[in-house]
Structures are given as structure tokens and as C-alpha cells.
Design a protein around this motif. Structure first.
Motif, PDB file in Angstrom:
ATOM      1  N   ALA A 129       0.821  -1.206   0.000  1.00 57.55           N
ATOM      2  CA  ALA A 129       0.000   0.000   0.000  1.00 57.55           C
ATOM      3  C   ALA A 129       0.856   1.258   0.000  1.00 57.55           C
ATOM      4  N   VAL A 130       1.893   1.288   0.829  1.00 58.20           N
ATOM      5  CA  VAL A 130       2.786   2.452   0.857  1.00 58.20           C
ATOM      6  C   VAL A 130       3.511   2.585  -0.480  1.00 58.20           C
ATOM      7  N   GLY A 131       3.892   1.442  -1.061  1.00 59.84           N
ATOM      8  CA  GLY A 131       4.542   1.484  -2.369  1.00 59.84           C
ATOM      9  C   GLY A 131       3.624   1.972  -3.474  1.00 59.84           C
ATOM     10  N   SER A 132       2.312   1.899  -3.241  1.00 59.81           N
ATOM     11  CA  SER A 132       1.344   2.363  -4.236  1.00 59.81           C
ATOM     12  C   SER A 132       1.045   3.843  -4.112  1.00 59.81           C
ATOM     13  N   GLY A 133       1.636   4.486  -3.087  1.00 56.12           N
ATOM     14  CA  GLY A 133       1.439   5.916  -2.933  1.00 56.12           C
ATOM     15  C   GLY A 133       0.587   6.321  -1.749  1.00 56.12           C
ATOM     16  N   LEU A 134       0.067   5.349  -0.982  1.00 57.27           N
ATOM     17  CA  LEU A 134      -0.722   5.688   0.193  1.00 57.27           C
ATOM     18  C   LEU A 134       0.195   6.032   1.361  1.00 57.27           C
ATOM     19  N   VAL A 148      -5.102  -1.486  -3.827  1.00 58.44           N
ATOM     20  CA  VAL A 148      -3.739  -0.941  -3.932  1.00 58.44           C
ATOM     21  C   VAL A 148      -3.028  -1.485  -5.166  1.00 58.44           C
ATOM     22  N   GLY A 149      -3.367  -2.703  -5.583  1.00 55.31           N
ATOM     23  CA  GLY A 149      -2.763  -3.239  -6.797  1.00 55.31           C
ATOM     24  C   GLY A 149      -3.154  -2.451  -8.024  1.00 55.31           C
ATOM     25  N   ALA A 150      -4.435  -2.060  -8.097  1.00 53.78           N
ATOM     26  CA  ALA A 150      -4.892  -1.248  -9.229  1.00 53.78           C
ATOM     27  C   ALA A 150      -4.268   0.144  -9.201  1.00 53.78           C
ATOM     28  N   LEU A 151      -4.131   0.710  -8.007  1.00 52.14           N
ATOM     29  CA  LEU A 151      -3.499   2.020  -7.896  1.00 52.14           C
ATOM     30  C   LEU A 151      -2.026   1.966  -8.285  1.00 52.14           C
ATOM     31  N   ALA A 152      -1.358   0.886  -7.866  1.00 51.21           N
ATOM     32  CA  ALA A 152       0.059   0.742  -8.190  1.00 51.21           C
ATOM     33  C   ALA A 152       0.284   0.612  -9.689  1.00 51.21           C
ATOM     34  N   ALA A 153      -0.692   0.025 -10.386  1.00 52.12           N
ATOM     35  CA  ALA A 153      -0.561  -0.150 -11.830  1.00 52.12           C
ATOM     36  C   ALA A 153      -0.988   1.084 -12.606  1.00 52.12           C
ATOM     37  N   GLY A 154      -1.332   2.137 -11.882  1.00 46.18           N
ATOM     38  CA  GLY A 154      -1.721   3.370 -12.551  1.00 46.18           C
ATOM     39  C   GLY A 154      -3.182   3.457 -12.880  1.00 46.18           C
ATOM     40  N   GLY A 155      -3.991   2.636 -12.253  1.00 53.38           N
ATOM     41  CA  GLY A 155      -5.415   2.636 -12.540  1.00 53.38           C
ATOM     42  C   GLY A 155      -6.128   3.841 -11.958  1.00 53.38           C
ATOM     43  N   ASN A 156      -7.291   4.123 -12.508  1.00 48.50           N
ATOM     44  CA  ASN A 156      -8.129   5.205 -12.016  1.00 48.50           C
ATOM     45  C   ASN A 156      -8.618   4.876 -10.606  1.00 48.50           C
ATOM     46  N   PRO A 157      -8.575   5.831  -9.663  1.00 47.81           N
ATOM     47  CA  PRO A 157      -9.021   5.544  -8.290  1.00 47.81           C
ATOM     48  C   PRO A 157     -10.455   5.038  -8.211  1.00 47.81           C
ATOM     49  N   PHE A 158     -11.331   5.564  -9.063  1.00 49.25           N
ATOM     50  CA  PHE A 158     -12.719   5.124  -9.031  1.00 49.25           C
ATOM     51  C   PHE A 158     -12.850   3.687  -9.533  1.00 49.25           C
ATOM     52  N   THR A 159     -12.094   3.336 -10.567  1.00 42.30           N
ATOM     53  CA  THR A 159     -12.105   1.967 -11.056  1.00 42.30           C
ATOM     54  C   THR A 159     -11.531   1.016 -10.019  1.00 42.30           C
TER      55      THR A 159
END
Length: 265
Positions: free
Chosen positions: A46-51, A73-84
Motif C-alpha cells: 500500500a505504501v509502495g502504491s502511494g498511500l 492498492v494493486g490497481a493504484l500501483a498499476a496506474g489505474g483510475n481511483p474510481f475503477t
């Protein structure tokens, strides 16, 4: 003349033997400790994803459903949209509502306790609870698993979030796969029927096919379509078998024997 009827032997269901409380506690602690330690992997990921550390710990305290947290956090780490990413996590989390419907009748908790118990309705607590032979063991297994897992998951989440910077290249450790791997290891033994195994296999195929084509977070939603698709197919097959089955009952001719007696079939 009295009719002659064929009597089918009654089937008796033997109740499962009672389980000693020590055995229930041992099994519950085994699941709680094994899964709780993977909170460290979530904290690092999670921290690695920017949280931030605070956001990471808040997710474990308030959401507390590992698969959904890793999906987010996996979707965020991959650059996904926060809503998605949030939609994928929410969709995965809805399974806990179905667990709750089953556990509500099994545990028989008071209305005042149910809102607090609902926070612990997750895959692991449901698995331990549902295999117990009686209500007393079910309540004990649910409570011990939930308490152990909640405490350890949050403590190790905090430890992972705080120590994330000391690990260097976090992607090289592959910690983002630890939580899902534990989830799959717990789920696999529960897939006892061919239908369940087919649904799981179809979900894997859909996920692998959509990963290179769709944005981060969306493949999880696509894979989740496997379950309703398989359920619809099974329902259609069941209706077809019922429609093709020959009707028996009042229209079936009654045969008599030479003595005028009637055989009830």
C-alpha cells in the motif's frame, strides 16, 4: 382389499460429533495467525502504491477484507483510475454480504451484537465457522478467528507500512502476491464440486485474457462475471432437465392383478 405399497427405508442423518473447545481454538488460531501475518505484505504494498501510513492503517481498520484491499492498492500501483480501483475492491467485498446471510442464522447472535460481528465476516472467519458441528463451536471459532486475525492484520499492516522504506525495491520482493496467494490457498480446498471448480477456472481465464487489454482494476470486474455466468448456465440446464422429464402421477395408468387388487406404484 388393502393396497400393497412399497415402503422405502427411511434415511437417517447422523449428527456430526461434538468438537472439543480446545480443537476449535487451535484451528481458529492456525487460520488467524497464518493469514494475519500477511498484513505485513499489504502494508508494504500500500505504501509502495502511494498511500500514506495513516491511509494504509485506516484501510485495514475500517475495511478489513484482505482481497479487496489488495485489489485496491494493486490497481493504484498499476496506474489505474481511483474510481475503477475502488469499484473493483467494492465488487470483491460484496461476497461478504452473502457470507453474512448464512452466518446470521448459524450464529444466532443478538441484534445489538450483529453490527459489530458483521465487521469480522470475511472469508477466513466464514470458513472456520461453517465447518463447526454445533452453534457453540461455531460461535467460538468465529470469535477466535476474527479477534486473532483483526489484531494481527492491523499490527502487521502498521509494521509493513512503517518498514516499507527499508526494503528498497519493493517490487523485487513480490509481496503484492502474498495476500492473494494466501486467499487462494484457503479457497482451493473449498471448491469441492465440478461447478465450483469450473467457475474458478473460468475466472482465471477471463482475468488472464483481459489483463493486457483493459485498464488496471477492470480485469477483476471481468473475472467476477464468471460466477453469475456459470450459475445462469446451471439454472438453464436444471430447467431443461425438468422440462424433459416425463410426468408421472394422476395420469399414470393403474394396473390391477388377477385377484382384483390394486398395486400402488
Amino acid at each position: 382389499m388393502p393396497s400393497r405399497q412399497r415402503h422405502q427405508p427411511e434415511q437417517t442423518h447422523q449428527p456430526r460429533p461434538a468438537k472439543p473447545p480446545s480443537a476449535v481454538v487451535r484451528d481458529a488460531l492456525g487460520v488467524g495467525v497464518a493469514v494475519g501475518l500477511s498484513g505485513f505484505a499489504f502494508g508494504v504494498t500500500a505504501v509502495g502504491s502511494g498511500l500514506s501510513v495513516l491511509q494504509t492503517c485506516a484501510l485495514s481498520l475500517l475495511v478489513f477484507t484482505g482481497a479487496s484491499q489488495f485489489a485496491l492498492v494493486g490497481a493504484l500501483a498499476a496506474g489505474g483510475n481511483p474510481f475503477t480501483a475502488a469499484a473493483g475492491a467494492f465488487f470483491l467485498g460484496t461476497r461478504n454480504a452473502f457470507y453474512g446471510l448464512r452466518l446470521s442464522g448459524l450464529l444466532g447472535l443478538r441484534a445489538a451484537v450483529k453490527p459489530f460481528a458483521a465487521h469480522w465476516v470475511i472469508d477466513e472467519t466464514s470458513a472456520v465457522t461453517l465447518v463447526q458441528p454445533d452453534r457453540r463451536s461455531a460461535r467460538l471459532g468465529f470469535a477466535v478467528t476474527g479477534l486473532t486475525l483483526y489484531l494481527l492484520w492491523n499490527l502487521t499492516t502498521f509494521a509493513g507500512a512503517k518498514g516499507a522504506g527499508a526494503l528498497g525495491d519493493r517490487a523485487a520482493w513480490g509481496l503484492d502476491a502474498a495476500g492473494p496467494a494466501v486467499f487462494v490457498a484457503l479457497l482451493a480446498p473449498l471448491l469441492t464440486s465440478a461447478v465450483e471448480r469450473f467457475a474458478a477456472g473460468l475466472a482465471v481465464v477471463l482475468l488472464l485474457m483481459s489483463l493486457p487489454l483493459l485498464p488496471a482494476g477492470v480485469p477483476v470486474l471481468v473475472a467476477a462475471l464468471a460466477a453469475p455466468a456459470v450459475l445462469y448456465g446451471e439454472g438453464h440446464r436444471a430447467r431443461k432437465r425438468t422440462a424433459d422429464r416425463p410426468e408421472t402421477g394422476a395420469d399414470t395408468p393403474v394396473r390391477g392383478n388377477s385377484a382384483g387388487e390394486v398395486d400402488a406404484r
